[in-house]
Design a protein around this motif. Structure first.
Motif: not given
Length: 323
Positions: A162-171, A193-202, A245-249
């Motif tokens: 389907x249509x490609x959608x973009x979502x800027x990532x911030x900190x 600083x250490x980084x928390x991010x979703x697991x690579x296997x996802x 590093x996550x989208x706006x929250x």
């Protein structure tokens, strides 16, 4: 006028509007011309408007007739769907769409998706599975899912996109961090600083692209913590153990979200689905992907990439890195 008669009269109206000839319309409908003319007259009387201009040489739709035509067609399509749903239910064939969603999509977005799909297709069950992109792709290939919402890049061979959608990532930062006072944060400012991010296997492609972009912009985290659930990432941030590093929250007590200077990170998201030779199932999947794309745009503020603003290129004097 009874509803059953209204449906019959609308059917006659649509056929006459398509033929613009009462004789040919009567032949299509398998009735004589006088009863057809009487039905149109009764419909006009019920609605209080003239639908056709009739002369000895031609039949033309009036302005109200043109307005009604599209509405009438939609009503007849829905009536056909009602009968189809009733027949499928009688035979125990109530359909379902099985779809995968990323685990970090967010409760309000999931709820909005379910509500919108129910409104569009009340005749179908929506079976949602919380799962990452890689597992969705495998499930689609095996036939265990009909559709999914995935992050790119990923292997979409033999799948529709389907249509490609973009979502800027911030900190996401601890609220007491000096960087929280800035309107925007450069990736290089996160050094050390250490980084928390979703697991690579996802979502392997998105995960690798994110880390590569960090390194390219001067941020090589000493350690990368796997945060399968956004609340776990938030906990690490609140403890001062890592940034995320996550989208706006929305800012949480003790944590603050800031955009990245130059928007170097944009998650690319789209619906993907299996091609179905069953017209009913293909229509159900198409309805899901249409609803899902609209909900992602409305509720998650995702933007079609073909109309997304061009990324800014910002020169950072202190480090020389390009944003």
């Amino acid at each position: 006028m009874r509803v059953v008669n209204l449906v019959g009269h609308l059917t006659c109206f649509v056929v006459v509007a398509e033929e613009l000839h009462f004789g040919r319309a009567a032949e299509r409908l398998g009735i004589a011309q006088p009863p057809l003319s009487q039905r149109i007259q009764r419909l006009e009387k019920e609605l209080g408007v003239r639908l056709f201009d009739r002369s000895s040489r031609k039949v033309e739709l009036t302005a109200p007739g043109r307005l009604l035509l599209e509405e009438a067609r939609e009503i007849l399509v829905r009536v056909d769907r009602v009968y189809s749903v009733a027949e499928r239910a009688r035979l125990g064939m109530v359909g379902a769409v099985r779809a995968g969603l990323p685990s970090d999509l967010g409760g309000p977005i999931v709820a909005a998706l379910i509500a919108a799909f129910r409104e569009r297709r009340p005749d179908l069950r929506l079976e949602l599975r919380e799962t990452g992109t890689a597992e969705q792709i495998s499930a689609l290939a095996e036939g265990a899912l009909d559709a999914g919402i995935v992050r790119h890049p990923c292997d979409t061979r033999d799948l529709e996109i389907g249509p490609m959608l973009g979502q800027p990532v911030g900190v996401l930062l601890p609220a007491h961090s000096p960087l929280a006072a800035s309107a925007e944060v450069h990736l290089a400012d996160l050094s050390g600083q250490d980084l928390a991010v979703f697991p690579r296997d996802e979502a392997p492609g998105t995960h690798d692209e994110l880390l590569a972009t960090c390194r390219r912009h001067g941020y090589a985290p000493p350690a990368v913590h796997q945060a399968r659930h956004p609340q776990f990432a938030l906990g690490l941030v609140l403890a001062g153990t890592a940034v995320a590093l996550v989208p706006r929250t929305e800012d949480a007590g003790g944590a603050t979200w800031r955009p990245l200077l130059g928007e170097p990170l944009i998650w690319r998201t789209s619906c993907v689905w299996r091609h179905s030779r069953d017209p009913d199932q293909a229509g159900a999947i198409a309805d899901f992907t249409t609803v899902a794309t609209a909900v992602l745009r409305r509720e998650a503020a995702m933007t079609p990439l073909d109309t997304a603003p061009t990324r800014r290129v910002v020169q950072r004097p202190a480090s020389g890195f390009l944003a």
